[in-house]
Motif scaffolding. Structure first.
Motif, PDB file in Angstrom:
ATOM      1  N   ASN A  24      71.984  57.201 -13.209  1.00  0.00           N
ATOM      2  CA  ASN A  24      73.523  56.896 -14.247  1.00  0.00           C
ATOM      3  C   ASN A  24      74.552  57.820 -13.026  1.00  0.00           C
ATOM      4  O   ASN A  24      74.612  58.260 -11.966  1.00  0.00           O
ATOM      5  CB  ASN A  24      73.217  57.606 -15.086  1.00  0.00           C
ATOM      6  N   SER A  25      75.878  57.448 -13.855  1.00  0.00           N
ATOM      7  CA  SER A  25      76.693  58.029 -13.168  1.00  0.00           C
ATOM      8  C   SER A  25      76.388  59.563 -12.905  1.00  0.00           C
ATOM      9  O   SER A  25      77.514  59.967 -11.679  1.00  0.00           O
ATOM     10  CB  SER A  25      78.463  56.726 -13.619  1.00  0.00           C
ATOM     11  N   GLU A  26      76.362  59.784 -13.021  1.00  0.00           N
ATOM     12  CA  GLU A  26      76.162  61.508 -13.763  1.00  0.00           C
ATOM     13  C   GLU A  26      74.686  61.715 -12.352  1.00  0.00           C
ATOM     14  O   GLU A  26      74.681  63.411 -12.507  1.00  0.00           O
ATOM     15  CB  GLU A  26      75.944  62.208 -14.822  1.00  0.00           C
ATOM     16  N   GLY A  27      73.947  61.280 -11.854  1.00  0.00           N
ATOM     17  CA  GLY A  27      73.194  60.782 -10.746  1.00  0.00           C
ATOM     18  C   GLY A  27      72.068  62.009 -11.726  1.00  0.00           C
ATOM     19  O   GLY A  27      71.099  62.071 -10.496  1.00  0.00           O
ATOM     20  N   ALA A  28      71.845  61.713 -12.701  1.00  0.00           N
ATOM     21  CA  ALA A  28      70.063  61.295 -13.796  1.00  0.00           C
ATOM     22  C   ALA A  28      69.884  59.963 -13.581  1.00  0.00           C
ATOM     23  O   ALA A  28      70.245  59.227 -13.619  1.00  0.00           O
ATOM     24  CB  ALA A  28      70.535  62.300 -14.587  1.00  0.00           C
ATOM     25  N   ALA A  29      68.359  60.668 -13.343  1.00  0.00           N
ATOM     26  CA  ALA A  29      67.485  59.812 -12.924  1.00  0.00           C
ATOM     27  C   ALA A  29      67.450  59.120 -14.224  1.00  0.00           C
ATOM     28  O   ALA A  29      67.624  59.558 -15.430  1.00  0.00           O
ATOM     29  CB  ALA A  29      66.174  59.949 -12.600  1.00  0.00           C
TER      30      ALA A  29
END
Length: 142
Positions: free
Chosen positions: A125-130
């Motif tokens: 996602n946009s925060e870098g979380a899978a």
């Protein structure tokens, strides 16, 4: 119709030999992973085992059953029947172990597919979380 003790012993031996042949067929079906054939053979095996049990009951309740231990010819026939039954037991155990190994192999393969499918649906996602997305590329409106 009443059978002689000799006829019952011959029938028992023939049924056990049929069971041994069926167990060999079952082994081939397991090795080649023919599930429909394995199922059919299992039903046939159950029918043969029921027949063997019925024949055993007839022999045990036969009026001349004492001859089984008194006459050498009948004692030899009983020993042959016991040996064939032991062979069937061993073949059945081997087939059971093969089925368990096949089932374990299937579960391992299924787990690999599940893991593989999960990796293909993974995105960030946009925060870098899978995160796992099931509709990746299928909800486009362009």
């Amino acid at each position: 119709m009443s059978h002689t003790i000799e006829q019952l012993l011959e029938l028992q031996q023939a049924t056990l030999q049929s069971l041994a042949r069926l167990l060999e067929q079952e082994k081939g079906a397991i090795v080649s992973r023919q599930s429909a054939e394995i199922e059919r053979l299992a039903k046939d095996k159950l029918n043969l085992i029921n027949s063997i049990q019925q024949q055993d009951h007839l022999i045990a309740s036969h009026a001349q059953r004492q001859r089984l231990t008194e006459e050498a010819e009948l004692t030899a026939a009983v020993d042959s029947i016991k040996a064939t039954a032991e062979k069937c037991k061993e073949l059945n155990e081997i087939n059971g172990e093969a089925l368990q190994r096949a089932q374990l192999s299937f579960h391992k393969l299924n787990n690999l597919f599940q893991q593989s499918r999960g990796k293909n649906q993974m995105t960030y996602n946009s925060e870098g979380a899978a995160q796992s997305i099931r509709s990746l590329g299928t909800n486009l409106k362009a």
